[in-house]
Design a protein around this motif. Structure first.
Motif, PDB file in Angstrom:
ATOM      1  N   ALA A 242      15.055-109.704 -67.107  1.00 42.24           N
ATOM      2  CA  ALA A 242      14.266-109.396 -68.355  1.00 42.24           C
ATOM      3  C   ALA A 242      12.760-109.790 -68.258  1.00 42.24           C
ATOM      4  CB  ALA A 242      15.112-110.455 -69.593  1.00 42.24           C
ATOM      5  N   HIS A 243      12.166-110.393 -67.100  1.00 39.89           N
ATOM      6  CA  HIS A 243      10.705-110.438 -67.318  1.00 39.89           C
ATOM      7  C   HIS A 243      10.156-109.258 -66.841  1.00 39.89           C
ATOM      8  CE1 HIS A 243      10.823-115.065 -67.743  1.00 39.89           C
ATOM      9  NE2 HIS A 243      12.046-114.936 -67.171  1.00 39.89           N
ATOM     10  N   ASP A 244       9.067-108.888 -67.476  1.00 43.81           N
ATOM     11  CA  ASP A 244       8.378-107.684 -67.142  1.00 43.81           C
ATOM     12  C   ASP A 244       7.855-107.854 -65.752  1.00 43.81           C
ATOM     13  OD1 ASP A 244       9.161-106.966 -69.735  1.00 43.81           O
ATOM     14  OD2 ASP A 244       7.070-107.406 -70.700  1.00 43.81           O
ATOM     15  N   ASP A 245       7.237-108.979 -65.339  1.00 40.58           N
ATOM     16  CA  ASP A 245       6.567-108.964 -63.965  1.00 40.58           C
ATOM     17  C   ASP A 245       7.736-109.289 -63.054  1.00 40.58           C
ATOM     18  OD1 ASP A 245       7.044-111.337 -64.936  1.00 40.58           O
ATOM     19  OD2 ASP A 245       5.379-112.431 -64.265  1.00 40.58           O
ATOM     20  N   VAL A 246       9.074-109.004 -63.028  1.00 36.50           N
ATOM     21  CA  VAL A 246       9.740-109.221 -61.969  1.00 36.50           C
ATOM     22  C   VAL A 246      10.350-107.889 -61.472  1.00 36.50           C
ATOM     23  CG1 VAL A 246      11.942-110.564 -61.534  1.00 36.50           C
ATOM     24  CG2 VAL A 246      10.100-111.713 -62.577  1.00 36.50           C
ATOM     25  N   VAL A 247      10.663-107.767 -60.119  1.00 33.96           N
ATOM     26  CA  VAL A 247      11.630-106.606 -59.644  1.00 33.96           C
ATOM     27  C   VAL A 247      12.705-107.349 -58.833  1.00 33.96           C
ATOM     28  CG1 VAL A 247      11.477-104.692 -58.084  1.00 33.96           C
ATOM     29  CG2 VAL A 247       9.482-105.191 -59.525  1.00 33.96           C
TER      30      VAL A 247
END
Length: 146
Positions: free
Chosen positions: A105-110
């Motif tokens: 759910a974090h925008d900066d995580v892949v």
């Protein structure tokens, strides 16, 4: 300025899914078909995470005539058949889905997978549990050495 992306990698067997019974059953079938005695459960589980050539080499204890290639083929056949029968479901560990979804759910995580499973096995597991869409990269024993 946008934050740099973070890559979060997950293993599969023993981390996301409980695959012990499936692995042990497939090993037992492979050794039986190869007319060999299957090592004890503890020894079989000690090789989880290794790619099949490394796993069977370790299980062969350095025996020069140990049939690694034949046992690999027997194992693949057994694993595929057991999965088709759903004889030993590889269930997600309690909390695994929630943890994956929370991190994703974090925008900066892949999200990625790094596993000793085959590409087919990893894809099948993610599909079966409805998680495939959350992972951007999947690296398996098909892609790199153990």
């Amino acid at each position: 300025m946008r934050k740099p992306l973070k890559l979060v990698l997950f293993d599969v067997d023993g981390t996301l899914v409980d695959s012990q019974n499936m692995i042990c059953a497939a090993m037992h079938n492979a050794f039986a078909k190869g007319e060999r005695v299957c090592p004890p459960r503890e020894k079989v589980l000690s090789i989880v995470g290794l790619s099949l050539p490394e796993a069977f080499t370790a299980l062969g204890d350095g025996q020069p005539d140990f049939p690694v290639a034949a046992l690999i083929e027997h194992y693949k056949e057994a694993f595929f058949a057991l999965r088709a029968e759903n004889a030993h479901p590889e269930d997600l560990y309690s909390g695994a889905r929630e943890a994956i979804e929370q991190v994703a759910a974090h925008d900066d995580v892949v999200l990625g997978i790094a596993t000793g499973k085959s590409q087919r096995g990893a894809q099948e597991m993610l599909k079966r549990h409805g998680l495939a869409h959350l992972f951007s990269i999947i690296k398996t024993a098909d892609d790199a050495p153990s």
